[in-house]
Design a protein around this motif. Structure first.
Motif, short mmCIF file in Angstrom:
data_model
loop_
_atom_site.label_atom_id
_atom_site.label_comp_id
_atom_site.label_asym_id
_atom_site.label_seq_id
_atom_site.Cartn_x
_atom_site.Cartn_y
_atom_site.Cartn_z
N ASP A 200 1.04 -1.35 -0.26
CA ASP A 200 -0.51 0.28 -0.07
C ASP A 200 0.46 1.42 -0.12
OD1 ASP A 200 -2.58 -1.19 0.53
OD2 ASP A 200 -2.03 -1.94 2.06
N ALA A 201 0.54 2.73 -0.38
CA ALA A 201 0.90 3.97 -0.75
C ALA A 201 0.47 4.83 -0.25
CB ALA A 201 1.55 3.46 -1.95
N HIS A 202 0.39 5.90 -0.07
CA HIS A 202 -0.30 6.72 0.41
C HIS A 202 0.30 8.41 -0.12
CE1 HIS A 202 -2.82 9.91 2.88
NE2 HIS A 202 -1.40 10.84 2.98
N THR A 203 -0.49 9.16 -0.69
CA THR A 203 0.41 10.08 -1.84
C THR A 203 0.59 11.26 -0.49
OG1 THR A 203 -0.62 9.86 -3.30
CG2 THR A 203 -0.29 11.90 -3.65
N ILE A 212 4.88 9.93 -3.02
CA ILE A 212 4.40 8.77 -2.42
C ILE A 212 5.19 8.41 -1.12
CG2 ILE A 212 2.64 8.35 -4.26
CD1 ILE A 212 4.14 5.44 -4.55
N LEU A 213 4.63 7.87 -0.08
CA LEU A 213 4.96 6.81 0.95
C LEU A 213 4.62 5.33 0.59
CD1 LEU A 213 6.78 6.61 4.19
CD2 LEU A 213 4.70 7.70 4.78
N ILE A 214 5.49 5.02 0.68
CA ILE A 214 4.99 2.80 0.82
C ILE A 214 4.74 2.85 2.78
CG2 ILE A 214 5.60 0.64 0.37
CD1 ILE A 214 7.70 2.06 -1.67
N THR A 215 3.30 2.48 2.63
CA THR A 215 3.55 2.31 4.06
C THR A 215 3.28 0.93 4.62
OG1 THR A 215 0.35 1.92 3.32
CG2 THR A 215 1.83 4.12 4.38
N SER A 216 2.96 -0.20 3.51
CA SER A 216 3.39 -2.00 3.52
C SER A 216 3.42 -1.90 2.73
CB SER A 216 1.75 -2.39 4.57
OG SER A 216 1.21 -2.07 3.06
N ALA A 217 4.60 -3.31 2.56
CA ALA A 217 4.94 -3.67 1.65
C ALA A 217 5.16 -5.07 2.18
CB ALA A 217 6.56 -3.34 1.74
N THR A 218 4.44 -6.18 0.65
CA THR A 218 4.65 -7.69 1.04
C THR A 218 5.54 -8.16 0.29
OG1 THR A 218 2.98 -8.00 -1.31
CG2 THR A 218 2.00 -7.49 1.45
N GLU A 219 6.44 -7.44 -0.91
CA GLU A 219 6.94 -8.07 -1.27
C GLU A 219 8.42 -6.55 -2.09
OE1 GLU A 219 6.29 -10.99 -4.59
OE2 GLU A 219 4.98 -11.21 -3.08
N GLU A 220 8.68 -7.04 -2.37
CA GLU A 220 9.88 -5.75 -3.52
C GLU A 220 9.28 -5.06 -4.33
OE1 GLU A 220 13.77 -7.61 -4.47
OE2 GLU A 220 14.52 -7.77 -1.75
N ILE A 221 9.50 -4.05 -4.07
CA ILE A 221 8.12 -3.10 -4.79
C ILE A 221 9.56 -2.48 -6.22
CG2 ILE A 221 7.25 -0.78 -5.27
CD1 ILE A 221 5.85 -1.59 -2.37
N GLN A 222 9.47 -2.16 -7.20
CA GLN A 222 10.30 -1.56 -8.64
C GLN A 222 9.44 -0.11 -9.09
OE1 GLN A 222 11.66 -5.51 -10.33
NE2 GLN A 222 12.53 -6.55 -8.51
N ALA A 223 10.39 -0.19 -9.58
CA ALA A 223 9.84 1.12 -11.13
C ALA A 223 9.06 0.03 -12.42
CB ALA A 223 11.11 1.54 -11.56
N GLY A 224 7.92 0.35 -12.09
CA GLY A 224 7.19 -0.13 -13.07
C GLY A 224 5.99 -0.41 -12.72
N ASP A 225 5.94 -0.90 -11.27
CA ASP A 225 4.96 -1.24 -10.50
C ASP A 225 3.92 -0.08 -10.62
OD1 ASP A 225 5.99 -3.73 -10.22
OD2 ASP A 225 6.77 -2.71 -8.21
N ARG A 226 2.02 -0.71 -10.25
CA ARG A 226 1.49 0.51 -10.61
C ARG A 226 0.55 0.21 -9.43
NH1 ARG A 226 1.10 1.69 -16.53
NH2 ARG A 226 2.84 0.73 -17.24
#
Length: 335
Positions: A200-203, A212-226
């Protein structure tokens, strides 16, 4: 202090004789059962019925009748009355010294108000709004993560990043990545694309790009993710019932990428709303019979599934009862 409640509607109990051919009591059904924290409606029904998913039938429940609920709390006592021609259930309240007839129904409420659910909430909470099935290209125009200020390739919880403008007033987002294609194993029809949920993320700073701030991550997040607006809501309307039509389907995926599914695992079916499935549909799962001396043996039943999320062409189902693991390409049918 507010007690956790099992939400049930209590108005009456149908005689067993009218369902004697399909509904059977457990041989060791207790005369009374004390409700405890952690109970589910499926569990409690299994104390009395051989087929606990059939409780709407034995309690005369209509799927649309979900109003005017009473509550069952831990400590309340469910009583089986064997004195009459037909067994009856009643509820002895702990907070009131009265007895009422029992007819369970699920009360649909915001998650925080639900109390004890009809099935283990922990088994489906992580899947209610996170797994997605979308048409090809559905995320093509969705905002995408561009990257971080320090050129990091991998992002995690607490990191800030930049993303293209969503052209909306949305501030809360789900972070998604297009996943594998889902095909019907028999017709080869493309049923959709499973979309992987990453977090999840928040503007924090609108604009183009937005920060944006990534408020939670279940996996690695990369450029190009939507990014997809986090607007999904869901009601836990789990009233088990058989399919309205004849179902012949397959397990086409097991969530998490594993090869076998055990109890409370999520599986993906090649049947959806267009086939007559809806939330709460119960299906039996079968393994294809082996060939012995050129003779194919009958398919053997492995357990029961209950559908809890439905799309047009596919659905997500929870493995409720199982005798042996469920595998991809296993058959699902009317129970």
């Amino acid at each position: 202090m507010r007690k956790l409640a099992l939400s049930l509607f209590l108005t009456g109990f149908m005689a067993l004789s009218s369902h004697a051919d399909t509904l059977k009591m457990q041989p060791d059904a207790p005369d009374r059962y004390v409700v405890v924290k952690g109970d589910t409606l499926w569990d409690i029904s299994g104390k009395f019925l051989k087929d606990p998913w059939k409780w709407p039938q034995i309690w005369g429940m209509n799927k649309q009748e979900i109003q005017n609920p009473h509550w069952i709390y831990p400590g309340d006592v469910i009583v089986l009355d064997r004195s009459g021609a037909n067994p009856r259930l009643s509820l002895l309240k702990t907070e009131k010294l009265d007895t009422v007839k029992l007819l369970p129904k699920i009360r649909v409420e915001p998650e925080a108000e639900q109390g004890v659910p009809s099935i283990p909430a922990s088994a489906v909470n992580a899947f209610i709004s996170q797994p997605f099935v979308m048409d090809e290209g559905a995320l093509k125009d969705a905002p995408r993560i561009i990257g971080a200020q320090d050129d990091r390739m991998v992002l995690a919880t607490g990191d800030q990043a930049y993303a293209t403008n969503g052209k909306t007033d949305t501030l809360n987002w789900k972070i998604l990545r297009p996943g594998k294609e889902l095909k019907d194993p028999d017709t080869q029809e493309v049923l959709g694309h499973q979309v992987e949920y990453l977090g999840d993320a928040h503007t924090v700073a609108p604009g183009n790009p937005q920060r944006i701030l990534i408020t939670s991550a279940t996996e690695e997040i990369q450029a190009g993710d939507r990014l997809k607006p986090a607007t999904d809501t869901y009601s836990f309307r789990y009233i088990p019932h058989p399919p309205a039509t004849s179902i012949q389907g397959r397990v086409i995926s097991i969530y998490g990428g594993v090869s076998e599914a055990g109890q409370y695992a999520t599986v993906v079916l090649n049947q959806g709303s267009r086939n007559g499935l809806d939330v709460g549909t119960v299906l039996a799962v079968y393994k294809k019979g082996n060939v012995v001396d050129k003779v194919r043996l009958p398919d053997s039943r492995s357990g029961l599934l209950m559908v809890y999320r439905v799309f047009d062409k596919v659905s997500y189902a929870l493995v409720m009862q199982i005798h042996r693991p469920v595998n991809i390409l296993d058959t699902v049918r009317n129970p």
